[in-house]
Design a protein around this motif. Structure first.
Motif, PDB file in Angstrom:
ATOM      1  N   SER A  65       0.852  -1.182   0.000  1.00 59.99           N
ATOM      2  CA  SER A  65       0.000   0.000   0.000  1.00 59.99           C
ATOM      3  C   SER A  65       0.886   1.229   0.000  1.00 59.99           C
ATOM      4  CB  SER A  65      -0.920   0.003   1.218  1.00 59.99           C
ATOM      5  OG  SER A  65      -1.816  -1.085   1.139  1.00 59.99           O
ATOM      6  N   TYR A  66       0.406   2.263  -0.650  1.00 60.81           N
ATOM      7  CA  TYR A  66       1.169   3.502  -0.796  1.00 60.81           C
ATOM      8  C   TYR A  66       0.344   4.666  -0.271  1.00 60.81           C
ATOM      9  CZ  TYR A  66       4.109   0.612  -3.748  1.00 60.81           C
ATOM     10  OH  TYR A  66       4.927  -0.387  -4.215  1.00 60.81           O
ATOM     11  N   PHE A  67       1.005   5.488   0.548  1.00 60.72           N
ATOM     12  CA  PHE A  67       0.341   6.614   1.199  1.00 60.72           C
ATOM     13  C   PHE A  67       1.067   7.909   0.844  1.00 60.72           C
ATOM     14  CE2 PHE A  67      -0.571   2.883   3.664  1.00 60.72           C
ATOM     15  CZ  PHE A  67      -1.886   3.040   4.065  1.00 60.72           C
ATOM     16  N   ASP A  68       0.284   8.993   0.729  1.00 65.88           N
ATOM     17  CA  ASP A  68       0.904  10.295   0.475  1.00 65.88           C
ATOM     18  C   ASP A  68       1.327  10.925   1.803  1.00 65.88           C
ATOM     19  OD1 ASP A  68      -1.447  11.397   1.583  1.00 65.88           O
ATOM     20  OD2 ASP A  68      -2.269  11.941  -0.367  1.00 65.88           O
ATOM     21  N   LYS A  69       1.869  12.136   1.749  1.00 65.60           N
ATOM     22  CA  LYS A  69       2.381  12.817   2.946  1.00 65.60           C
ATOM     23  C   LYS A  69       1.293  13.094   3.978  1.00 65.60           C
ATOM     24  CE  LYS A  69       6.250  15.011   0.622  1.00 65.60           C
ATOM     25  NZ  LYS A  69       6.831  16.263   0.138  1.00 65.60           N
ATOM     26  N   GLN A  70       0.049  13.210   3.517  1.00 71.52           N
ATOM     27  CA  GLN A  70      -1.077  13.469   4.419  1.00 71.52           C
ATOM     28  C   GLN A  70      -1.602  12.178   5.051  1.00 71.52           C
ATOM     29  OE1 GLN A  70      -1.026  14.809   1.178  1.00 71.52           O
ATOM     30  NE2 GLN A  70      -0.225  16.732   1.981  1.00 71.52           N
ATOM     31  N   GLY A  71      -1.021  11.045   4.672  1.00 70.61           N
ATOM     32  CA  GLY A  71      -1.466   9.762   5.209  1.00 70.61           C
ATOM     33  C   GLY A  71      -2.645   9.167   4.455  1.00 70.61           C
ATOM     34  N   HIS A  72      -2.952   9.715   3.290  1.00 74.35           N
ATOM     35  CA  HIS A  72      -4.061   9.209   2.478  1.00 74.35           C
ATOM     36  C   HIS A  72      -3.606   8.021   1.638  1.00 74.35           C
ATOM     37  CE1 HIS A  72      -5.712  13.569   2.581  1.00 74.35           C
ATOM     38  NE2 HIS A  72      -6.033  12.906   3.677  1.00 74.35           N
ATOM     39  N   LYS A  99      -6.899  11.892  -4.231  1.00 71.74           N
ATOM     40  CA  LYS A  99      -6.303  12.574  -3.074  1.00 71.74           C
ATOM     41  C   LYS A  99      -7.293  12.696  -1.924  1.00 71.74           C
ATOM     42  CE  LYS A  99      -2.876  15.140  -5.669  1.00 71.74           C
ATOM     43  NZ  LYS A  99      -2.412  16.424  -6.154  1.00 71.74           N
ATOM     44  N   ASP A 100      -8.601  12.710  -2.241  1.00 68.48           N
ATOM     45  CA  ASP A 100      -9.608  12.771  -1.184  1.00 68.48           C
ATOM     46  C   ASP A 100     -10.120  11.371  -0.804  1.00 68.48           C
ATOM     47  OD1 ASP A 100     -10.983  12.402  -3.551  1.00 68.48           O
ATOM     48  OD2 ASP A 100     -12.518  13.888  -3.131  1.00 68.48           O
ATOM     49  N   MET A 101      -9.311  10.355  -1.111  1.00 66.48           N
ATOM     50  CA  MET A 101      -9.530   8.957  -0.733  1.00 66.48           C
ATOM     51  C   MET A 101     -10.845   8.368  -1.255  1.00 66.48           C
ATOM     52  SD  MET A 101      -7.734   8.533   2.995  1.00 66.48           S
ATOM     53  CE  MET A 101      -9.002   9.367   3.875  1.00 66.48           C
ATOM     54  N   ARG A 102     -11.116   8.595  -2.510  1.00 62.74           N
ATOM     55  CA  ARG A 102     -12.236   7.945  -3.185  1.00 62.74           C
ATOM     56  C   ARG A 102     -11.677   6.892  -4.113  1.00 62.74           C
ATOM     57  NH1 ARG A 102     -14.077  10.050  -7.043  1.00 62.74           N
ATOM     58  NH2 ARG A 102     -12.830  11.902  -7.272  1.00 62.74           N
ATOM     59  N   LEU A 103     -12.299   5.744  -4.175  1.00 62.24           N
ATOM     60  CA  LEU A 103     -11.902   4.721  -5.134  1.00 62.24           C
ATOM     61  C   LEU A 103     -12.253   5.236  -6.530  1.00 62.24           C
ATOM     62  CD1 LEU A 103     -10.932   1.787  -5.711  1.00 62.24           C
ATOM     63  CD2 LEU A 103     -13.339   1.098  -5.518  1.00 62.24           C
ATOM     64  N   VAL A 104     -11.253   5.334  -7.397  1.00 63.37           N
ATOM     65  CA  VAL A 104     -11.506   5.817  -8.759  1.00 63.37           C
ATOM     66  C   VAL A 104     -11.246   4.750  -9.822  1.00 63.37           C
ATOM     67  CG1 VAL A 104     -11.155   8.257  -8.241  1.00 63.37           C
ATOM     68  CG2 VAL A 104      -9.216   6.887  -8.974  1.00 63.37           C
ATOM     69  N   PHE A 105     -10.427   3.740  -9.475  1.00 64.82           N
ATOM     70  CA  PHE A 105     -10.091   2.719 -10.456  1.00 64.82           C
ATOM     71  C   PHE A 105      -9.733   1.433  -9.733  1.00 64.82           C
ATOM     72  CE2 PHE A 105      -6.761   0.754 -13.268  1.00 64.82           C
ATOM     73  CZ  PHE A 105      -7.605   0.397 -14.314  1.00 64.82           C
ATOM     74  N   THR A 165     -13.567  -0.147  -1.608  1.00 63.47           N
ATOM     75  CA  THR A 165     -14.031   0.895  -0.687  1.00 63.47           C
ATOM     76  C   THR A 165     -13.820   0.473   0.767  1.00 63.47           C
ATOM     77  OG1 THR A 165     -16.293   0.064  -0.885  1.00 63.47           O
ATOM     78  CG2 THR A 165     -15.701   1.935  -2.266  1.00 63.47           C
ATOM     79  N   MET A 166     -14.028  -0.813   1.039  1.00 61.85           N
ATOM     80  CA  MET A 166     -13.821  -1.291   2.411  1.00 61.85           C
ATOM     81  C   MET A 166     -12.348  -1.261   2.801  1.00 61.85           C
ATOM     82  SD  MET A 166     -16.728  -1.682   3.703  1.00 61.85           S
ATOM     83  CE  MET A 166     -16.261  -2.440   5.236  1.00 61.85           C
ATOM     84  N   TYR A 171      -8.103   0.070   6.831  1.00 60.54           N
ATOM     85  CA  TYR A 171      -6.932   0.845   7.225  1.00 60.54           C
ATOM     86  C   TYR A 171      -7.288   1.889   8.283  1.00 60.54           C
ATOM     87  CZ  TYR A 171      -3.460  -0.913   3.929  1.00 60.54           C
ATOM     88  OH  TYR A 171      -2.555  -1.701   3.282  1.00 60.54           O
ATOM     89  N   GLY A 172      -8.569   2.020   8.596  1.00 58.11           N
ATOM     90  CA  GLY A 172      -9.012   2.991   9.587  1.00 58.11           C
ATOM     91  C   GLY A 172      -8.955   4.420   9.083  1.00 58.11           C
ATOM     92  N   LEU A 173      -9.047   4.591   7.754  1.00 60.20           N
ATOM     93  CA  LEU A 173      -8.924   5.927   7.177  1.00 60.20           C
ATOM     94  C   LEU A 173     -10.252   6.665   7.072  1.00 60.20           C
ATOM     95  CD1 LEU A 173      -6.325   5.023   4.411  1.00 60.20           C
ATOM     96  CD2 LEU A 173      -5.905   6.243   6.560  1.00 60.20           C
ATOM     97  N   ILE A 174     -11.340   5.919   7.016  1.00 63.18           N
ATOM     98  CA  ILE A 174     -12.666   6.573   7.004  1.00 63.18           C
ATOM     99  C   ILE A 174     -13.618   5.821   7.896  1.00 63.18           C
ATOM    100  CG2 ILE A 174     -12.496   7.678   4.763  1.00 63.18           C
ATOM    101  CD1 ILE A 174     -14.107   5.421   3.581  1.00 63.18           C
TER     102      ILE A 174
END
Length: 174
Positions: A65-72, A99-105, A165-166, A171-174
């Motif tokens: 898994s890959y996360f950006d600097k904001q932890g997204h 970037k706003d943590m929506r599944l796009v693909f 989406t799950m 990951y406890g992100l949403i």
């Protein structure tokens, strides 16, 4: 005289084409194209950021898994055979997030006797499926978006969306 008749005929065809043309179809293709274009932007941008080491890689139970600097969360790769809840039996699955943590693909693939079978799903901001490309390369566009876990859909379409989406919840992100 022939020139005037030709101009009149051409003008009439032009005018009537507006009444004959299905503008909803044009608008729908535009929305599908926008969703696909955005998903490709996320896909290539994310992979480019990984190559440049701009995203933090976290490896857990063979899941990358890959996360950006904001932890997204920006991308997850769940290998075939993984026991991760976001896995799909028999497939390697890649999930890409905005970037706003929506599944796009979502991209699921497997190799059988040297042949690769892929499923691709493109999601809009509303969480709906706008394009699905099946393993036999049939493209299905959904002009107004489609509920990705509709009863009539194949299980792979449902699993790609639900697990993707799950994955954010796990990951406890949403």
């Amino acid at each position: 005289m022939k020139k005037k008749t030709f101009l009149l005929f051409t003008t009439l065809i032009f005018i009537f084409s507006f009444f004959i043309c299905d503008t909803n179809d044009v608008q729908a293709k535009t929305s599908v194209n926008k969703v696909v274009k955005y998903a490709r932007k996320v896909y290539y941008g994310t992979n480019q950021s990984i190559a440049r080491k701009k995203l933090k890689k976290v490896q857990d139970n063979n899941v990358e898994s890959y996360f950006d600097k904001q932890g997204h969360l920006r991308k997850s790769i769940i290998p075939k055979g993984s026991t991760d809840p976001a896995s799909i039996k028999g497939y390697t699955v890649e999930y890409y997030y905005s970037k706003d943590m929506r599944l796009v693909f979502a991209f699921a693939y497997k190799n059988v006797r040297g042949k690769t079978y892929e499923h691709r799903a493109y999601y809009g901001k509303n969480g709906k499926l706008y394009r699905y490309i099946s393993a036999n390369k049939k493209i299905k566009n959904y002009k107004k978006g489609h509920n990705p876990y509709s009863a009539k859909d194949s299980s792979i379409i449902k699993k790609m969306y639900l697990n993707g989406t799950m994955n954010l919840h796990w990951y406890g992100l949403i």
